[in-house]
Enzyme design. Sequence first.
Site, PDB file in Angstrom:
ATOM      1  N   LYS A 170     -10.750  16.431  61.597  1.00 11.72           N
ATOM      2  CA  LYS A 170     -11.894  16.301  60.674  1.00 11.72           C
ATOM      3  C   LYS A 170     -11.680  15.209  59.629  1.00 11.72           C
ATOM      4  CE  LYS A 170     -10.329  19.700  57.335  1.00 11.72           C
ATOM      5  NZ  LYS A 170      -9.939  21.102  57.243  1.00 11.72           N
ATOM      6  N   ARG A 184     -10.234  31.582  49.982  1.00  6.33           N
ATOM      7  CA  ARG A 184     -11.313  30.896  50.691  1.00  6.33           C
ATOM      8  C   ARG A 184     -11.686  31.842  51.822  1.00  6.33           C
ATOM      9  NH1 ARG A 184     -10.916  24.839  53.224  1.00  6.33           N
ATOM     10  NH2 ARG A 184     -10.270  26.032  55.055  1.00  6.33           N
TER      11      ARG A 184
HETATM   12  C1  LIG Z   1      -8.615  21.265  57.230  1.00  4.61           C
HETATM   13  C2  LIG Z   1      -7.949  22.464  57.743  1.00  4.61           C
HETATM   14  C3  LIG Z   1      -6.634  22.372  58.231  1.00  4.61           C
HETATM   15  C4  LIG Z   1      -5.814  21.111  58.183  1.00  4.61           C
HETATM   16  O1  LIG Z   1      -5.298  20.915  56.910  1.00  4.61           O
HETATM   17  P1  LIG Z   1      -4.310  19.696  56.568  1.00  4.61           P
HETATM   18  O2  LIG Z   1      -3.941  19.913  55.166  1.00  4.61           O
HETATM   19  O3  LIG Z   1      -5.090  18.439  56.787  1.00  4.61           O
HETATM   20  O4  LIG Z   1      -3.161  19.795  57.499  1.00  4.61           O
HETATM   21  C5  LIG Z   1      -6.085  23.525  58.762  1.00  4.61           C
HETATM   22  N1  LIG Z   1      -6.768  24.693  58.797  1.00  4.61           N
HETATM   23  C6  LIG Z   1      -8.016  24.812  58.335  1.00  4.61           C
HETATM   24  C7  LIG Z   1      -8.710  26.133  58.399  1.00  4.61           C
HETATM   25  C8  LIG Z   1      -8.658  23.702  57.778  1.00  4.61           C
HETATM   26  O5  LIG Z   1      -9.908  23.820  57.311  1.00  4.61           O
END
Ligand SMILES: *Cc1c(COP(=O)(O)O)cnc(C)c1O
Length: 351
Positions: A35, A128
Amino acid sequence: MYPKLNVNKQKLAHNIKFIHKMAKDKGIDICCVTKGFCAHPEIVDVFYENGIREFADSRIENLQKINYVGIKRYLLRLPMISEAKKVVMYSDMSLNSEIETVKALGREACRLGITHKVLLMIDVGDLREGVRPENAVFTAKEMCKVEGIKLFGVGMNVNCYGGVLPTETNIGELVNIAEEIEKECNVKLEIISGGNSGSVYLMLQDRLDRRVNNLRIGELVFCGAETSFQQNIEGMFQDVFTLEAEVIEVKDKPSLPIGEMGLNAFGESVAYEDKGVMKRCIIACGRQDISIDNLFPINQAIKKVGSSSDHTILDVTMVEDIKVGDILEFRLNYGAILSLTTSEYVGLDIK
Ligand SMILES: *Cc1c(COP(=O)(O)O)cnc(C)c1O
């Protein structure tokens, strides 16, 4: 085309292989989170070419773009009920905390004659997404009853809204809940997902619970740093992505605005420091593409002054020979990469 986001393929490939191998040696599967760069196909290709077979994204539109044989796709953000059909079509597994949503996914999966996997998110304190620990077993039981659904694992996410750190305590709580669910629901959970790039420091120190077998990694791969303490990881590159922007004005100007003071373009009241006359330049990119806080001039003599939607102002008093048409280069953080890849005004150069 400027502004231009440069992606250094060799450095990206190195970072991917580095973390992939390290995790594998410790018995952990890495699923790469796309993402942060809008799952741009050419960048995703680099991950695939370097051995990644599990991809995760918050948006189903991004997962839909990732198409290789033999891969797994996970939806990270809790699904919207309105997108249930797309979720079961374009992802193998989704992260969930709501039984109503899981029922909607089950209905769509049955319609297509498939089974959709669910990872139950447990909220261990970041507040969250996820069910609170005391409701985990009950929710898991309900999810196990839904036709078309397989409860495949549990996961946690911290370092996000609440800024809570992953620790042996909260990861231990996740593992205990997983074992209770296995006993109470009579299932074997295939995945215990211990978080994101923030959990890597525990892996590096061999302090991840042995039952954790999955991490969801985004930022770490392109910034070369773990995210709990912002420590660079030795052996990884921090400059996979850089930005080039073009200078459109260079002039000597006072550092204090002249005239009666109101609010800036964003309705904010801003205080200015009088540093006398400075040599300033404007580059052709602004808040629509990138926040000035996320941008770091490679030439350390350049100081940041401020920005509006389409302009970023820099103090170049200490820089000799700077002229209109010059290209300046910047290092970037995660937020910068996220917004630059989202802006259609920014070119992308992968080389
Ligand atoms: C964005 C996201 C990640 C990845 O996080 P990073 O800090 O970029 O490694 C992992 N799990 C969820 C649920 C996320 O929304």
